[in-house]
Design an enzyme around this catalytic site. Structure first.
Site, PDB file in Angstrom:
ATOM      1  N   ARG A 144       0.943  -1.504  -0.076  1.00 57.05           N
ATOM      2  CA  ARG A 144      -0.312  -0.196  -0.201  1.00 57.05           C
ATOM      3  C   ARG A 144       0.678   1.209   0.131  1.00 57.05           C
ATOM      4  NH1 ARG A 144      -5.128   1.109   2.896  1.00 57.05           N
ATOM      5  NH2 ARG A 144      -5.327  -0.941   3.482  1.00 57.05           N
ATOM      6  N   THR A 147      -0.167   7.612  -1.313  1.00 54.29           N
ATOM      7  CA  THR A 147      -1.504   7.809  -1.917  1.00 54.29           C
ATOM      8  C   THR A 147      -3.314   6.614  -1.424  1.00 54.29           C
ATOM      9  OG1 THR A 147      -1.095   5.778  -3.456  1.00 54.29           O
ATOM     10  CG2 THR A 147      -0.694   8.178  -4.159  1.00 54.29           C
ATOM     11  N   ASP A 159      -1.728 -10.018  12.899  1.00 52.46           N
ATOM     12  CA  ASP A 159      -1.063  -9.950  12.132  1.00 52.46           C
ATOM     13  C   ASP A 159      -1.071 -11.833  11.160  1.00 52.46           C
ATOM     14  OD1 ASP A 159       1.370 -10.277   9.526  1.00 52.46           O
ATOM     15  OD2 ASP A 159       0.582  -7.870   9.949  1.00 52.46           O
ATOM     16  N   ASP A 185       3.353 -12.128  10.137  1.00 56.85           N
ATOM     17  CA  ASP A 185       3.646 -12.051  10.926  1.00 56.85           C
ATOM     18  C   ASP A 185       3.666 -13.575  11.746  1.00 56.85           C
ATOM     19  OD1 ASP A 185       5.392  -9.314  10.270  1.00 56.85           O
ATOM     20  OD2 ASP A 185       3.634  -8.553  11.802  1.00 56.85           O
TER      21      ASP A 185
HETATM   22  N1  URA Z   1      -4.264  -8.611   7.734  1.00 55.74           N
HETATM   23  C1  URA Z   1      -3.892  -9.333   9.262  1.00 55.74           C
HETATM   24  O1  URA Z   1      -2.666 -10.281   9.062  1.00 55.74           O
HETATM   25  N2  URA Z   1      -4.390  -9.273  10.188  1.00 55.74           N
HETATM   26  C2  URA Z   1      -5.611  -8.570   9.608  1.00 55.74           C
HETATM   27  O2  URA Z   1      -6.461  -8.708  11.205  1.00 55.74           O
HETATM   28  C3  URA Z   1      -5.808  -7.610   8.819  1.00 55.74           C
HETATM   29  C4  URA Z   1      -4.996  -7.610   7.606  1.00 55.74           C
END
Ligand code: URA
Length: 211
Positions: free
Chosen positions: A106, A110, A202, A205
């Protein structure tokens, strides 16, 4: 919620494993293994209606007619980076599948998704593509990845996600009404940081241990 066009796979094994993945205490090794197992089970479910044809074969005992897959060949396309966590599960179920990769980030100014990597099988227009991305959050990068695949010639695409937010489903439904979405769960919403609630944090991660 009833306005969403989405296929939720409610198989008990998938739901049980997803609960384990959601837990904060689940470590990287287990998280990765569970995601691979769920991806196998989801691939099993989404290929349920793939067409078959009968061929004649010879067993050690006799000749007979037996069924094999027909129709389009499959391509699996993980959206980098978290999509990689779903790749092996799908390929375990469909070993002849070719694999493409799409990377999107991203733009901080923008806020629009930008492609930074795209490598696809050359016959992409003749394959059914299973695009894998565990978390469908805002839908921005998934929708952009689907547009990119169509621009490269893809004609038949399925989007397979572990967990989705209603907001993301709406975006993909609107921009790509021809792309069926499969998931293990439609969660409640997005929080102010763009995380799915309750979600699992995430995914990238947690898969790669980069917390
Ligand atoms: N990407 C992720 O890894 N977790 C989320 O909750 C949203 C986007």
């Amino acid at each position: 919620m009833s306005d969403l066009k989405i296929n939720v796979i409610n198989h008990p094994l998938i739901q049980h494993k997803l609960t384990l993945m959601r837990k904060e205490t689940t470590g990287t090794k287990d998280f990765r293994e569970l995601l691979e197992e769920i991806s196998m089970l989801m691939a099993y479910e989404i290929t349920r209606d793939f067409p078959l044809k009968e061929i004649e074969i010879k067993t050690p005992v006799t000749t007979c007619k037996s069924k094999v897959l027909t129709g389009k060949k499959v391509g699996v396309v993980p959206i980098l980076r978290a999509g990689l966590g779903m790749l092996n599960g799908v390929v375990n179920m469909i070993p002849a599948a070719r694999v493409g990769h799409v990377g999107m980030y991203r733009d901080p100014e923008t806020l629009k998704p930008v492609e930074y990597y795209c490598k696809l099988p050359s016959d992409v227009s003749e394959r059914t593509l299973i695009v894998v991305d565990p978390m469908l959050a805002t839908g921005g990068s998934s929708a952009a990845a689907l547009s990119l695949l169509k621009a490269k010639g893809a004609k038949s695409i399925i989007l397979m996600c572990l967990v989705v937010a209603p907001e993301g489903v709406r975006v993909v439904n609107e921009e790509h009404p021809d792309v069926p979405i499969y998931t293990a769960s439609v969660d409640e919403c997005l929080n102010e940081h763009g995380y799915i609630v309750p979600g699992l944090g995430d995914a990238g991660d947690r898969i790669f241990g980069t917390l």
